[in-house]
Design an enzyme around this catalytic site. Sequence first.
Site, PDB file in Angstrom:
ATOM      1  N   ARG A 183       0.849  -1.178   0.000  1.00  0.00           N
ATOM      2  CA  ARG A 183       0.000   0.000   0.000  1.00  0.00           C
ATOM      3  C   ARG A 183       0.892   1.238   0.000  1.00  0.00           C
ATOM      4  NH1 ARG A 183      -3.276   0.017   5.163  1.00  0.00           N
ATOM      5  NH2 ARG A 183      -4.310   1.792   4.157  1.00  0.00           N
TER       6      ARG A 183
ATOM      7  N   SER B 220       0.564   4.051   1.942  1.00  0.00           N
ATOM      8  CA  SER B 220       0.633   4.872   3.148  1.00  0.00           C
ATOM      9  C   SER B 220       2.059   4.901   3.685  1.00  0.00           C
ATOM     10  CB  SER B 220      -0.312   4.330   4.229  1.00  0.00           C
ATOM     11  OG  SER B 220       0.196   3.122   4.770  1.00  0.00           O
TER      12      SER B 220
ATOM     13  N   LYS C  41      -2.593  -8.538  10.685  1.00  0.00           N
ATOM     14  CA  LYS C  41      -3.950  -8.490  11.240  1.00  0.00           C
ATOM     15  C   LYS C  41      -4.996  -8.160  10.168  1.00  0.00           C
ATOM     16  CE  LYS C  41      -4.176  -3.668  12.796  1.00  0.00           C
ATOM     17  NZ  LYS C  41      -4.466  -2.775  13.932  1.00  0.00           N
ATOM     18  N   ASP C  42      -4.552  -7.590   9.033  1.00  0.00           N
ATOM     19  CA  ASP C  42      -5.474  -7.250   7.946  1.00  0.00           C
ATOM     20  C   ASP C  42      -5.715  -8.414   6.985  1.00  0.00           C
ATOM     21  OD1 ASP C  42      -5.640  -4.643   8.891  1.00  0.00           O
ATOM     22  OD2 ASP C  42      -4.005  -3.926   7.602  1.00  0.00           O
TER      23      ASP C  42
ATOM     24  N   THR D 290     -11.906   5.720  16.949  1.00  0.00           N
ATOM     25  CA  THR D 290     -11.400   4.423  16.482  1.00  0.00           C
ATOM     26  C   THR D 290     -12.342   3.887  15.420  1.00  0.00           C
ATOM     27  OG1 THR D 290     -10.808   2.141  17.095  1.00  0.00           O
ATOM     28  CG2 THR D 290     -12.615   3.143  18.305  1.00  0.00           C
TER      29      THR D 290
ATOM     30  N   SER E  71     -12.289   0.527  14.888  1.00  0.00           N
ATOM     31  CA  SER E  71     -12.304  -0.898  15.240  1.00  0.00           C
ATOM     32  C   SER E  71     -13.448  -1.213  16.200  1.00  0.00           C
ATOM     33  CB  SER E  71     -10.961  -1.267  15.887  1.00  0.00           C
ATOM     34  OG  SER E  71     -11.052  -2.453  16.642  1.00  0.00           O
ATOM     35  N   LEU E  72     -14.259  -2.201  15.840  1.00  0.00           N
ATOM     36  CA  LEU E  72     -15.319  -2.641  16.744  1.00  0.00           C
ATOM     37  C   LEU E  72     -14.734  -3.222  18.026  1.00  0.00           C
ATOM     38  CD1 LEU E  72     -18.040  -4.350  14.505  1.00  0.00           C
ATOM     39  CD2 LEU E  72     -18.085  -2.095  15.567  1.00  0.00           C
ATOM     40  N   ARG E  73     -13.582  -3.904  17.907  1.00  0.00           N
ATOM     41  CA  ARG E  73     -12.924  -4.470  19.101  1.00  0.00           C
ATOM     42  C   ARG E  73     -12.527  -3.359  20.070  1.00  0.00           C
ATOM     43  NH1 ARG E  73      -7.733  -4.580  20.645  1.00  0.00           N
ATOM     44  NH2 ARG E  73      -7.102  -3.741  18.621  1.00  0.00           N
ATOM     45  N   ARG E  74     -11.865  -2.325  19.546  1.00  0.00           N
ATOM     46  CA  ARG E  74     -11.445  -1.228  20.423  1.00  0.00           C
ATOM     47  C   ARG E  74     -12.658  -0.517  21.017  1.00  0.00           C
ATOM     48  NH1 ARG E  74      -6.782   0.540  16.146  1.00  0.00           N
ATOM     49  NH2 ARG E  74      -5.131  -0.804  16.966  1.00  0.00           N
TER      50      ARG E  74
ATOM     51  N   ARG F  99     -11.289   6.919  10.575  1.00  0.00           N
ATOM     52  CA  ARG F  99     -10.560   6.227   9.513  1.00  0.00           C
ATOM     53  C   ARG F  99      -9.399   7.080   9.066  1.00  0.00           C
ATOM     54  NH1 ARG F  99     -12.483   2.805   5.735  1.00  0.00           N
ATOM     55  NH2 ARG F  99     -10.307   2.896   5.085  1.00  0.00           N
ATOM     56  N   GLY F 100      -8.545   6.516   8.211  1.00  0.00           N
ATOM     57  CA  GLY F 100      -7.403   7.242   7.676  1.00  0.00           C
ATOM     58  C   GLY F 100      -6.105   6.620   8.142  1.00  0.00           C
ATOM     59  N   ASN F 101      -5.011   6.977   7.480  1.00  0.00           N
ATOM     60  CA  ASN F 101      -3.721   6.446   7.895  1.00  0.00           C
ATOM     61  C   ASN F 101      -3.307   7.087   9.219  1.00  0.00           C
ATOM     62  OD1 ASN F 101      -2.491   8.990   7.298  1.00  0.00           O
ATOM     63  ND2 ASN F 101      -2.276   8.387   5.148  1.00  0.00           N
TER      64      ASN F 101
ATOM     65  N   THR G 159      -3.060  10.867   9.377  1.00  0.00           N
ATOM     66  CA  THR G 159      -4.384  11.497   9.342  1.00  0.00           C
ATOM     67  C   THR G 159      -5.060  11.424  10.701  1.00  0.00           C
ATOM     68  OG1 THR G 159      -4.658  10.960   6.994  1.00  0.00           O
ATOM     69  CG2 THR G 159      -6.659  11.435   8.246  1.00  0.00           C
ATOM     70  N   ARG G 160      -4.950  10.283  11.352  1.00  0.00           N
ATOM     71  CA  ARG G 160      -5.579  10.126  12.669  1.00  0.00           C
ATOM     72  C   ARG G 160      -4.966  11.074  13.696  1.00  0.00           C
ATOM     73  NH1 ARG G 160      -6.947   3.652  13.168  1.00  0.00           N
ATOM     74  NH2 ARG G 160      -7.342   3.330  10.957  1.00  0.00           N
TER      75      ARG G 160
ATOM     76  N   CYS H  68     -13.398  -8.886  11.593  1.00  0.00           N
ATOM     77  CA  CYS H  68     -13.488  -7.600  12.285  1.00  0.00           C
ATOM     78  C   CYS H  68     -14.932  -7.180  12.525  1.00  0.00           C
ATOM     79  CB  CYS H  68     -12.740  -6.520  11.513  1.00  0.00           C
ATOM     80  SG  CYS H  68     -13.357  -6.246   9.840  1.00  0.00           S
TER      81      CYS H  68
END
Length: 292
Positions: free
Chosen positions: A10, A12, A80-81, A124, A126-129, A146-148, A151-152, A237
């Site tokens: 990718r 990023s 993880k992706d 976040t 992530s549903l987990r977070r 979202r975002g790299n 960006t976050r 996820c």
Amino acid sequence: MSERVVIGSRGSKLALAQAEKVRKLLEEKDFEVEIKVIRTHGDIMKDKPLHEFKGMGAFVRAIDEALKRGEIDLAVHSYKDVPSQRIEGTVIAAVLERESACDAFISREGLKFEEMPIASKIGTSSLRRRAFIKKLRKDLEVENLRGNLDTRLRKLREGLYDGIIVAEAGLIRLGLDREIEYERLSPEVFVPSANQGVIAIASREEDAELFSFLNHEKTRLETDVERAVLRELGIGCAIPAGIYAEAEGKVRLIVEVLSEEGEKSIRVDEKLSKKNAVEEAVEIARNLKSFI
């Protein structure tokens, strides 16, 4: 194949840092290496929450398809992706030593997670977070982010959020761990995503042996155990779950599956034998499955 290797990645900053890490390891073995940037669904659809991609491999599929077509020789992924189901003819040839499995909490005011004021806005995707935030602090607000990584962090600085949660490994790989004040969240309490902090290297099946020298055995065992649980539970996820293995002597396995708002959870914390760790992990997941 020749000693010239094309790596797919990718675009990023973090993804390219990971690809550069692999490039250096290959160049030490006298490979001539080129990095080719490939856009993925996750890069294009930046506003869509990650769980809505429903296991399609939002950040990896386009790269793995290029691998199968022979346009690249290696694909470098955040493990993880990577979905459990691989594209036919491709394999995970190696995993690098795990950087850190932990999540990192960053607040605008330098506060720790437990110190955040009531109704603070935490970002976040992530549903987990989200579920762990709600389990530990029901009084906090959680909003999609979202975002790299750049960006976050920018959105945090601009005041759109009071705090964000990211993977510590990403901060380390970009050298931001030395620049940004953050809190490492304990993997025993804030259980990480399966394979978090691990760089995976995919190749075509016939080339896998050529790149096996890159494999870190301890990390491979830990990730194999985590992915075995992930496969057996049949979740991605779209269901909040932390799955974390640590191979020190025996293999400690922590699995926690939560409801979306964190009000309910099922947890196991077991020690597995190294020899049969994957098989034992599957049995644990099988037993856990009946309660989900």
